[in-house]
Motif scaffolding. Sequence first.
Motif, PDB file in Angstrom:
ATOM      1  N   GLN A   1       0.797  -1.216   0.000  1.00  0.00           N
ATOM      2  CA  GLN A   1       0.000   0.000   0.000  1.00  0.00           C
ATOM      3  C   GLN A   1       0.837   1.277   0.000  1.00  0.00           C
ATOM      4  O   GLN A   1       0.334   2.344  -0.245  1.00  0.00           O
ATOM      5  CB  GLN A   1      -0.957   0.009   1.182  1.00  0.00           C
TER       6      GLN A   1
ATOM      7  N   ASP B   1      -7.746  -0.208  -1.957  1.00  0.00           N
ATOM      8  CA  ASP B   1      -7.534   1.133  -1.418  1.00  0.00           C
ATOM      9  C   ASP B   1      -6.211   1.676  -1.959  1.00  0.00           C
ATOM     10  O   ASP B   1      -5.158   1.105  -1.722  1.00  0.00           O
ATOM     11  CB  ASP B   1      -7.499   1.089   0.104  1.00  0.00           C
ATOM     12  N   THR B   2      -6.283   2.766  -2.695  1.00  0.00           N
ATOM     13  CA  THR B   2      -5.078   3.370  -3.279  1.00  0.00           C
ATOM     14  C   THR B   2      -4.705   4.684  -2.592  1.00  0.00           C
ATOM     15  O   THR B   2      -3.890   5.435  -3.105  1.00  0.00           O
ATOM     16  CB  THR B   2      -5.291   3.618  -4.784  1.00  0.00           C
ATOM     17  N   SER B   3      -5.280   4.929  -1.434  1.00  0.00           N
ATOM     18  CA  SER B   3      -5.066   6.227  -0.785  1.00  0.00           C
ATOM     19  C   SER B   3      -3.638   6.449  -0.307  1.00  0.00           C
ATOM     20  O   SER B   3      -3.232   7.595  -0.102  1.00  0.00           O
ATOM     21  CB  SER B   3      -6.041   6.406   0.382  1.00  0.00           C
ATOM     22  N   ASN B   4      -2.858   5.404  -0.140  1.00  0.00           N
ATOM     23  CA  ASN B   4      -1.482   5.563   0.344  1.00  0.00           C
ATOM     24  C   ASN B   4      -0.428   5.414  -0.743  1.00  0.00           C
ATOM     25  O   ASN B   4       0.764   5.437  -0.469  1.00  0.00           O
ATOM     26  CB  ASN B   4      -1.195   4.573   1.472  1.00  0.00           C
TER      27      ASN B   4
ATOM     28  N   ASN C   1      -8.920   6.331  -5.596  1.00  0.00           N
ATOM     29  CA  ASN C   1      -8.848   7.009  -4.305  1.00  0.00           C
ATOM     30  C   ASN C   1      -7.386   7.350  -4.007  1.00  0.00           C
ATOM     31  O   ASN C   1      -6.679   6.573  -3.388  1.00  0.00           O
ATOM     32  CB  ASN C   1      -9.423   6.080  -3.223  1.00  0.00           C
ATOM     33  N   ILE C   2      -6.944   8.505  -4.509  1.00  0.00           N
ATOM     34  CA  ILE C   2      -5.568   8.930  -4.238  1.00  0.00           C
ATOM     35  C   ILE C   2      -5.602  10.315  -3.606  1.00  0.00           C
ATOM     36  O   ILE C   2      -6.414  11.165  -3.972  1.00  0.00           O
ATOM     37  CB  ILE C   2      -4.686   8.933  -5.508  1.00  0.00           C
ATOM     38  N   LYS C   3      -4.749  10.518  -2.634  1.00  0.00           N
ATOM     39  CA  LYS C   3      -4.663  11.829  -1.982  1.00  0.00           C
ATOM     40  C   LYS C   3      -3.847  12.768  -2.860  1.00  0.00           C
ATOM     41  O   LYS C   3      -2.828  12.365  -3.425  1.00  0.00           O
ATOM     42  CB  LYS C   3      -3.985  11.689  -0.620  1.00  0.00           C
TER      43      LYS C   3
ATOM     44  N   ASN D   1      -0.211  12.930  -2.426  1.00  0.00           N
ATOM     45  CA  ASN D   1       0.565  11.782  -2.885  1.00  0.00           C
ATOM     46  C   ASN D   1       0.805  11.799  -4.387  1.00  0.00           C
ATOM     47  O   ASN D   1       1.259  10.813  -4.961  1.00  0.00           O
ATOM     48  CB  ASN D   1      -0.127  10.479  -2.486  1.00  0.00           C
TER      49      ASN D   1
END
Length: 108
Positions: free
Chosen positions: A16, A45-48, A81-83, A86
């Motif tokens: 992740q 989940d790709t948020s990290n 879902n990416i911040k 990042n």
Amino acid sequence: LSCASLDVLPRIKNNQKIVLGMPTGETVIQIYKHLSFLIDISKIDTSNINMFNLDEYVSLSHSDKNSYHHFMHEHLFSKINIKKENTIFPEEKNPSSSERVSDEWSEP
């Protein structure tokens, strides 16, 4: 093209905190489309994930429709879902360095 998506998907799923180098251009549009589809149906989940973007035009604002910021948002970032913090691009005013985009990147 789908082979590239299938190759990177398990790497994203198993690590992740992965850092990916992201090219732009016509060739990768289908890869990004397929990758975002696989991420969606796999519920990954790709948020990290950190994405280091390889290109940016000098003197174009992030919101310019010709910028790579815009390209990446249109073809990938808006679909996963990416911040924002990042997503890393070369600075448009100093292309030899890079910046974390965070709040100064306005979504088109």
